[in-house]
Design a protein around this motif. Structure first.
Motif, PDB file in Angstrom:
ATOM      1  N   LYS A   1      -8.102  -0.358  14.309  1.00  0.00           N
ATOM      2  CA  LYS A   1      -9.536  -0.424  14.552  1.00  0.00           C
ATOM      3  C   LYS A   1      -9.754  -0.692  16.043  1.00  0.00           C
ATOM      4  CE  LYS A   1     -13.780  -2.813  13.174  1.00  0.00           C
ATOM      5  NZ  LYS A   1     -14.362  -3.903  12.359  1.00  0.00           N
TER       6      LYS A   1
ATOM      7  N   ARG B   1      -9.531   3.500   9.117  1.00  0.00           N
ATOM      8  CA  ARG B   1      -9.981   3.394   7.729  1.00  0.00           C
ATOM      9  C   ARG B   1     -11.489   3.212   7.699  1.00  0.00           C
ATOM     10  NH1 ARG B   1      -7.139   1.151   3.056  1.00  0.00           N
ATOM     11  NH2 ARG B   1      -8.639   0.535   1.441  1.00  0.00           N
ATOM     12  N   GLN B   2     -12.134   3.961   6.852  1.00  0.00           N
ATOM     13  CA  GLN B   2     -13.580   3.874   6.672  1.00  0.00           C
ATOM     14  C   GLN B   2     -13.885   3.779   5.185  1.00  0.00           C
ATOM     15  OE1 GLN B   2     -15.765   7.210   8.221  1.00  0.00           O
ATOM     16  NE2 GLN B   2     -17.762   6.368   7.652  1.00  0.00           N
ATOM     17  N   GLU B   3     -14.563   2.716   4.795  1.00  0.00           N
ATOM     18  CA  GLU B   3     -14.905   2.520   3.394  1.00  0.00           C
ATOM     19  C   GLU B   3     -16.140   3.343   3.032  1.00  0.00           C
ATOM     20  OE1 GLU B   3     -13.125   1.018   1.264  1.00  0.00           O
ATOM     21  OE2 GLU B   3     -11.676   0.078   2.616  1.00  0.00           O
TER      22      GLU B   3
ATOM     23  N   GLY C   1       1.682   1.378   5.430  1.00  0.00           N
ATOM     24  CA  GLY C   1       0.402   1.764   6.017  1.00  0.00           C
ATOM     25  C   GLY C   1       0.256   1.205   7.422  1.00  0.00           C
TER      26      GLY C   1
ATOM     27  N   GLU D   1      -2.951   0.908  10.027  1.00  0.00           N
ATOM     28  CA  GLU D   1      -4.361   1.124  10.311  1.00  0.00           C
ATOM     29  C   GLU D   1      -4.713   0.491  11.657  1.00  0.00           C
ATOM     30  OE1 GLU D   1      -6.475  -0.546   7.049  1.00  0.00           O
ATOM     31  OE2 GLU D   1      -5.404   0.629   5.531  1.00  0.00           O
TER      32      GLU D   1
ATOM     33  N   ARG E   1       0.213  -2.539   6.641  1.00  0.00           N
ATOM     34  CA  ARG E   1       0.405  -2.801   5.210  1.00  0.00           C
ATOM     35  C   ARG E   1       1.891  -2.685   4.882  1.00  0.00           C
ATOM     36  NH1 ARG E   1      -4.361  -2.953   2.424  1.00  0.00           N
ATOM     37  NH2 ARG E   1      -6.192  -2.236   3.601  1.00  0.00           N
TER      38      ARG E   1
ATOM     39  N   PRO F   1     -11.811   4.660   0.116  1.00  0.00           N
ATOM     40  CA  PRO F   1     -11.497   4.680   1.555  1.00  0.00           C
ATOM     41  C   PRO F   1     -11.243   6.098   2.056  1.00  0.00           C
ATOM     42  CG  PRO F   1      -9.611   3.875   0.306  1.00  0.00           C
ATOM     43  CD  PRO F   1     -10.740   4.006  -0.667  1.00  0.00           C
ATOM     44  N   LYS F   2     -11.666   6.327   3.282  1.00  0.00           N
ATOM     45  CA  LYS F   2     -11.455   7.604   3.946  1.00  0.00           C
ATOM     46  C   LYS F   2     -10.723   7.341   5.254  1.00  0.00           C
ATOM     47  CE  LYS F   2     -13.964  11.549   5.895  1.00  0.00           C
ATOM     48  NZ  LYS F   2     -15.314  12.135   6.164  1.00  0.00           N
ATOM     49  N   PHE F   3      -9.707   8.162   5.528  1.00  0.00           N
ATOM     50  CA  PHE F   3      -8.858   7.942   6.690  1.00  0.00           C
ATOM     51  C   PHE F   3      -8.998   9.102   7.665  1.00  0.00           C
ATOM     52  CE2 PHE F   3      -6.912   5.817   3.077  1.00  0.00           C
ATOM     53  CZ  PHE F   3      -6.677   4.538   3.584  1.00  0.00           C
TER      54      PHE F   3
ATOM     55  N   PRO G   1      -2.530   8.416   0.148  1.00  0.00           N
ATOM     56  CA  PRO G   1      -3.929   8.182   0.555  1.00  0.00           C
ATOM     57  C   PRO G   1      -4.349   8.981   1.782  1.00  0.00           C
ATOM     58  CG  PRO G   1      -2.819   6.099   0.082  1.00  0.00           C
ATOM     59  CD  PRO G   1      -1.769   7.156   0.119  1.00  0.00           C
ATOM     60  N   LEU G   2      -3.391   9.321   2.652  1.00  0.00           N
ATOM     61  CA  LEU G   2      -3.739  10.061   3.864  1.00  0.00           C
ATOM     62  C   LEU G   2      -3.928  11.543   3.603  1.00  0.00           C
ATOM     63  CD1 LEU G   2      -1.210   8.419   6.361  1.00  0.00           C
ATOM     64  CD2 LEU G   2      -3.452   7.604   5.638  1.00  0.00           C
TER      65      LEU G   2
END
Length: 487
Positions: A216, A142-144, A212, A214, A187, A149-151, A275-276
């Motif tokens: 990192k 995930r990138q804000e 979800g 995610e 999530r 947000p961008k995935f 969202p994806l």
């Protein structure tokens, strides 16, 4: 009348005494509920290099990752599409329980030989990612951004670290750094009692659904003392874990992970993929420009062809106005002789019939695929479903390809019906199978997960010879029967 009354009575009795049951569902389409503390298995699909041409996918355990006991090394059931796409869904040894947060949990600490370290380094330098999933939700980063947000799909194995800026050391300019610590953020959505299919199975425990997954990644050269990682709990970047494949002794690498559960009541299970699937605006604008340029080129070429035809017709009319004798008027030349070839059978009518039949088959497959895709039958959650459906559609529409080929060949008055029948059944399908066989042979020597096994090849061969070819021949004889009735 008595029979109809008896039928209604049977239906009423069946409706009163039958028990509620669940209908069949496609994998990944029906929701799965988890109680608190219930284990969430983490599966690894494959290793892949996004956007890099010539990079092949590989199995997750083609790299010397830590493995659990032999009895835990299992693999999910794969459909034909997943196998052909190189996905394997191998169970990893990550221990995640529903709503159980973890911090700096050691996945494994293992000594790797120089050859094993070299394998990691090669994949990192080639930009490979790991595809993980929990409850059929792929791992994303995930990138804000200011627009939301961008995935991005997958988790990178590592990165290339610049170690020297001197020109004479350009060979060792970059060193591989492995991401040995993963921060999982899962999530979840609390399932309401009305949305649980079997209320008798709910009991007093709350039910949760994963919406979800995610990840990192980061690299930490942490020191492990008595099974505890030192300096892992801080979020500040520490010393990264560089790989040294040239060291003959090898290297000890400690893999660890964090688990954090975040409740998200706004994101429901039915829309967890939305969202994806949001397309980047830069990519949208690129496709729009590409479409605009294509339309512009088509318009220019069409205008040039129209100008040439208009000039030719204008010169012909001008020549007709200046003719004096009837003999000169009856003489035809150039493009006006085309009308004599319109209803003339082609020289290679058999090959044209085969191509038209296969083209009709492909057109029907494309139309059906687009229609079902618009209706949402082939969700991205159903992994490999699209490719499996395309193969089955090709088999089922073989009867249409044989019918059209034989019909067109009969209209041309052809006599080589066996050539058309065998060509429609074997020409395109056989060429595709031979090409696939040699490509698969190359992938097998390369050790790629995209290479299918012998049983899968046998399955494809049976679909072709036992179903597609008989349906094609059946379509050819159906056309022969209709042709005989019409004559």
């Amino acid at each position: 009348m008595a029979g109809r009354t008896l039928g209604f009575a049977v239906l009423i009795v069946f409706a009163v005494f039958c028990r509620a049951c669940d209908a069949f569902y496609l994998p990944g389409i029906a929701q799965e509920n988890f109680e608190e503390g219930f284990p969430l298995p983490v599966y690894a699909d494959r290793l892949f290099a996004p956007g890099l041409a010539g990079q092949l996918p590989f199995e997750y355990f083609s790299l010397p990752f830590c493995r659990g006991p032999p009895e835990t090394l299992r693999q999910q059931h794969l459909n034909l599409g997943e196998i052909l796409l190189g996905q394997r869904n191998q169970l990893t040894d990550y221990k995640i329980n529903m709503l159980a947060n973890e911090t700096c949990r050691v996945y494994c600490s293992q000594h790797f030989t120089s050859k094993e370290v070299q394998k990691f380094a090669d994949k990192i330098m080639n930009g490979y990612f790991v595809s993980l999933n929990v409850d059929n939700m792929p791992a994303v980063m995930r990138q804000e951004t200011p627009k939301g947000p961008k995935f991005s799909m997958g988790v990178p194995l590592g990165r290339q670290k610049q170690s020297s800026t001197r020109v004479e050391e350009v060979i060792s300019l970059y060193k591989p750094v492995i991401f040995n610590h993963l921060q999982f953020r899962i999530r979840y959505h609390r399932a309401s009692p009305q949305s649980v299919s079997d209320l008798s199975a709910v009991g007093d425990n709350d039910q949760y659904r994963v919406v979800g997954f995610e990840v990192k990644p980061r690299s930490d050269e942490n020191i492990m003392t008595n099974g505890v990682l030192e300096g892992c709990e801080t979020d500040e970047p520490g010393k990264e874990m560089e790989l040294h494949p040239s060291d003959p002794v090898g290297q000890i690498i400690t893999f660890s992970y964090d688990v954090e559960f975040v409740e998200d009541q706004e994101l429901h299970w039915a829309t967890r993929w939305d969202p994806l699937l949001v397309t980047d605006q830069a990519e949208v604008s690129f496709h729009r420009r590409y479409l605009l340029y294509s339309l512009l080129i088509t318009f220019i070429l069409s205008f040039l062809v129209a100008m040439v035809l208009a000039r030719t017709v204008y010169l012909d009319y001008a020549r007709y106005d200046n003719l004096d004798s009837a003999d000169e008027i009856e003489a035809e030349s150039g493009w006006k002789q085309v009308h004599g070839d319109v209803f003339r059978p082609p020289e290679y009518k058999e090959y044209l019939s085969i191509c038209v039949g296969c083209g009709t088959q492909i057109t029907v497959i494309v139309v059906i695929t687009l229609a079902f895709s618009l209706l949402g039958f082939w969700s991205p959650a159903y992994r490999g479903g699209l490719l499996t459906s395309l193969i089955l559609l090709w088999v089922l529409t073989s009867v249409l390809g044989g019918f059209v080929s034989a019909l067109l060949h009969s209209e041309f008055g052809g006599k080589n019906r066996k050539v058309v029948t065998l060509g429609s059944a074997f020409f395109f399908s056989g060429s595709m199978f031979v090409t696939f066989f040699f490509v698969n042979l190359v992938l097998s020597f390369a050790g790629s997960s995209a290479a299918v096994r012998f049983l899968t090849l046998l399955q494809l061969l049976l679909l072709w010879l036992a179903l597609s070819v008989p349906l094609n021949v059946f379509g050819r004889f159906r056309d022969l029967h209709a042709f005989c009735l019409s004559t």
